[in-house]
Design an enzyme around this catalytic site. Sequence first.
Site, PDB file in Angstrom:
ATOM      1  N   ASP A  29      -2.187   9.701  -5.718  1.00 14.28           N
ATOM      2  CA  ASP A  29      -2.695   8.509  -5.034  1.00 14.28           C
ATOM      3  C   ASP A  29      -4.183   8.702  -4.735  1.00 14.28           C
ATOM      4  OD1 ASP A  29      -1.113   6.137  -3.143  1.00 14.28           O
ATOM      5  OD2 ASP A  29      -3.232   6.561  -2.741  1.00 14.28           O
ATOM      6  N   ILE A  30      -4.948   7.639  -4.932  1.00 14.75           N
ATOM      7  CA  ILE A  30      -6.404   7.718  -4.753  1.00 14.75           C
ATOM      8  C   ILE A  30      -6.790   7.862  -3.277  1.00 14.75           C
ATOM      9  CG2 ILE A  30      -6.967   5.248  -4.539  1.00 14.75           C
ATOM     10  CD1 ILE A  30      -9.074   5.734  -6.788  1.00 14.75           C
ATOM     11  N   ASN A  86       7.503   0.551  -0.875  1.00 18.44           N
ATOM     12  CA  ASN A  86       7.142  -0.635  -0.103  1.00 18.44           C
ATOM     13  C   ASN A  86       7.454  -1.866  -0.950  1.00 18.44           C
ATOM     14  OD1 ASN A  86       6.071   1.002   1.978  1.00 18.44           O
ATOM     15  ND2 ASN A  86       4.158   1.223   0.854  1.00 18.44           N
ATOM     16  N   GLY A  92       4.470  -3.947   3.195  1.00 12.34           N
ATOM     17  CA  GLY A  92       3.363  -3.011   3.038  1.00 12.34           C
ATOM     18  C   GLY A  92       2.950  -2.762   1.598  1.00 12.34           C
ATOM     19  N   GLN A  93       3.463  -3.582   0.648  1.00 12.25           N
ATOM     20  CA  GLN A  93       3.119  -3.360  -0.756  1.00 12.25           C
ATOM     21  C   GLN A  93       1.751  -3.968  -1.058  1.00 12.25           C
ATOM     22  OE1 GLN A  93       6.016  -4.843  -3.564  1.00 12.25           O
ATOM     23  NE2 GLN A  93       4.941  -3.970  -5.325  1.00 12.25           N
ATOM     24  N   HIS A  99       6.410   1.194  -7.806  1.00  8.27           N
ATOM     25  CA  HIS A  99       6.067   2.613  -7.702  1.00  8.27           C
ATOM     26  C   HIS A  99       6.815   3.233  -6.528  1.00  8.27           C
ATOM     27  CE1 HIS A  99       3.167   0.235  -5.403  1.00  8.27           C
ATOM     28  NE2 HIS A  99       3.132   1.228  -4.544  1.00  8.27           N
ATOM     29  N   HIS A 101       6.399   6.280  -3.826  1.00  9.90           N
ATOM     30  CA  HIS A 101       5.495   7.260  -3.233  1.00  9.90           C
ATOM     31  C   HIS A 101       6.254   8.562  -3.015  1.00  9.90           C
ATOM     32  CE1 HIS A 101       2.371   4.329  -1.722  1.00  9.90           C
ATOM     33  NE2 HIS A 101       3.378   3.508  -1.872  1.00  9.90           N
TER      34      HIS A 101
END
Length: 107
Positions: A29-30, A86, A92-93, A99, A101
């Site tokens: 994750d960035i 999410n 919260g998406q 995807h 997490h």
Amino acid sequence: MGCVFCRIVSKEAPARMVYEDEAFVAFHDIRPKAPVHVLVVPKVHVATLSDYPDTEEGERALGALFRTANRVARTLGLRGYRLTVNVGEEGGQEVFHVHVHIMGWPR
Ligand code: 5GP
Ligand code: ZN
């Protein structure tokens, strides 16, 4: 324009890849929210988890997604981890390409 995770899948956008097979990729994750934060992403674009049909086909897709998330988490050698999905803006998406997490704590 377009889907950022589709661009990562097609290698048009860079990512720190940790896993790839015929159906999934996983990359860091960035903006990590845990010491290790990796996203597991199906190569086929599906916007959100609730779009998977409530059928055997949907069950296979969900099973493959979580099987792969578990496999990637094991290869990361974590002491423990959380798997989070999410679903929807209110859930919260932010990126509308499915995807999981993996948020974990290294040994
Ligand atoms: P969501 O809120 O949709 O469940 O999670 C989206 C995640 O994707 C966020 O944690 C965000 O930091 C990450 N993210 C968004 N854009 C990019 C990107 O271009 N590259 C990577 N590696 N992660 C991204
Ligand atoms: Zn996509």
